[in-house]
Design a protein around this motif. Structure first.
Motif, PDB file in Angstrom:
ATOM      1  N   VAL A 100       0.854  -1.175  -0.015  1.00 29.61           N
ATOM      2  CA  VAL A 100      -0.050  -0.059   0.015  1.00 29.61           C
ATOM      3  C   VAL A 100       0.995   1.146   0.016  1.00 29.61           C
ATOM      4  N   ARG A 141     -13.266   7.068  -4.760  1.00 32.06           N
ATOM      5  CA  ARG A 141     -12.716   5.957  -4.991  1.00 32.06           C
ATOM      6  C   ARG A 141     -12.428   5.936  -6.461  1.00 32.06           C
ATOM      7  N   MET A 180     -11.671   5.901   7.346  1.00 25.29           N
ATOM      8  CA  MET A 180     -11.601   4.649   6.651  1.00 25.29           C
ATOM      9  C   MET A 180     -11.176   3.696   7.613  1.00 25.29           C
ATOM     10  N   VAL A 182      -9.730  -0.340   7.581  1.00 23.25           N
ATOM     11  CA  VAL A 182      -9.152  -1.096   6.777  1.00 23.25           C
ATOM     12  C   VAL A 182      -8.621  -2.310   7.384  1.00 23.25           C
ATOM     13  N   GLU A 183      -9.291  -3.301   6.847  1.00 19.29           N
ATOM     14  CA  GLU A 183      -8.838  -4.626   7.446  1.00 19.29           C
ATOM     15  C   GLU A 183      -8.235  -5.678   6.498  1.00 19.29           C
ATOM     16  N   ALA A 184      -7.275  -6.392   7.062  1.00 19.20           N
ATOM     17  CA  ALA A 184      -6.533  -7.153   6.045  1.00 19.20           C
ATOM     18  C   ALA A 184      -5.943  -8.694   6.667  1.00 19.20           C
ATOM     19  N   LEU A 189      -7.849  -7.980   1.294  1.00 17.58           N
ATOM     20  CA  LEU A 189      -7.647  -6.566   1.880  1.00 17.58           C
ATOM     21  C   LEU A 189      -9.129  -5.976   1.603  1.00 17.58           C
ATOM     22  N   SER A 190      -9.664  -5.380   2.513  1.00 12.28           N
ATOM     23  CA  SER A 190     -10.990  -4.613   2.455  1.00 12.28           C
ATOM     24  C   SER A 190     -10.850  -3.523   3.193  1.00 12.28           C
ATOM     25  N   PHE A 191     -11.861  -2.445   2.673  1.00  9.47           N
ATOM     26  CA  PHE A 191     -11.772  -1.097   3.420  1.00  9.47           C
ATOM     27  C   PHE A 191     -13.184  -0.577   3.315  1.00  9.47           C
ATOM     28  N   GLN A 192     -13.739   0.273   4.125  1.00 10.88           N
ATOM     29  CA  GLN A 192     -14.876   0.922   4.294  1.00 10.88           C
ATOM     30  C   GLN A 192     -14.645   2.544   4.574  1.00 10.88           C
ATOM     31  N   SER A 203     -17.822   0.636   0.500  1.00  8.06           N
ATOM     32  CA  SER A 203     -17.047  -0.830   0.886  1.00  8.06           C
ATOM     33  C   SER A 203     -16.178  -1.243  -0.374  1.00  8.06           C
ATOM     34  N   GLN A 205     -13.383  -4.515  -1.757  1.00  9.05           N
ATOM     35  CA  GLN A 205     -12.434  -5.562  -1.251  1.00  9.05           C
ATOM     36  C   GLN A 205     -11.402  -5.995  -2.372  1.00  9.05           C
TER      37      GLN A 205
END
Length: 209
Positions: A100, A141, A180, A182-184, A189-192, A203, A205
């Protein structure tokens, strides 16, 4: 800064509370930081890896690359600069699941400032999976040349209007402030983007399932 984020900063020497035992705050230089000669107050306040103006670090399955997108950067801020050569080399050597890249001025933006041509580097070609930026006080985005770009400048201050909509713009929001999440994992890798009313505005992914 310390008033709101002291619990994430190491070492924290201010008076707002205890700092973190390890640094969990990794900023990137912006245009306002360079209003001071040599961005010295920023460099004095934070203890960061490398030369502190641009650097990288890993966190779980993520490898982060913080750049200085300002034209005052001594090592340059275009795709042929010493800074860009450093990024290309570091990305080539990364073994993380997700790479990233983040910095202040957006390569592409439909906001008031618009595109930052000097930062339109071949990030995808060099190995990045996601590019994050700010500067325009909006959320957007963008999918461009096979890569996701996110502009998120809604952390505070005034909100900007959208102007010319750029190619690849998929989500645009400026109704309220937010942040945001972000979870990985090694596979995903997903983000909201979530606003102050706890509404999920966007959202997305990368990876599966």
């Amino acid at each position: 800064m310390g008033q709101f984020y002291h619990e994430f900063i190491f070492p924290y020497l201010g008076g707002y509370g205890d700092g973190s035992d390890v640094n969990r705050f990794f900023p990137s230089l912006g245009n306002h930081d360079w209003h001071a000669a040599g961005a010295q107050p920023y460099l004095d306040y934070f203890t960061l890896p490398g030369n502190e103006r641009y650097y990288d670090f890993t966190w779980g399955p993520l490898h982060f690359f913080a750049l200085d997108s300002d034209p005052h950067e001594p090592d340059g801020a275009d795709s042929s600069s010493a800074q860009a050569q450093w990024l290309q080399s570091q990305l080539a050597g990364s073994t993380a699941a997700w790479d990233v890249v983040y910095f202040h001025h957006p390569p592409y933006s439909s906001g008031a400032h618009g595109n930052t041509d000097r930062m339109q580097w071949p990030f995808k070609q060099w190995g990045a999976e996601l590019v994050l930026s700010g500067h325009d006080h909006t959320y957007e985005r963008i999918f461009r040349d096979g890569l996701v770009y996110v502009v998120n400048g809604l952390g505070g201050s005034s909100r900007y209007v959208f102007k010319t909509i750029v190619e690849g713009s998929q989500v645009r929001y400026n109704d309220d402030y937010g942040a945001m999440l972000v979870e990985a994992s090694a596979q995903q890798l997903s983000f909201q983007f979530i606003n102050r009313a706890n509404e999920v505005i966007d959202s997305y992914q990368l990876g599966g399932p």
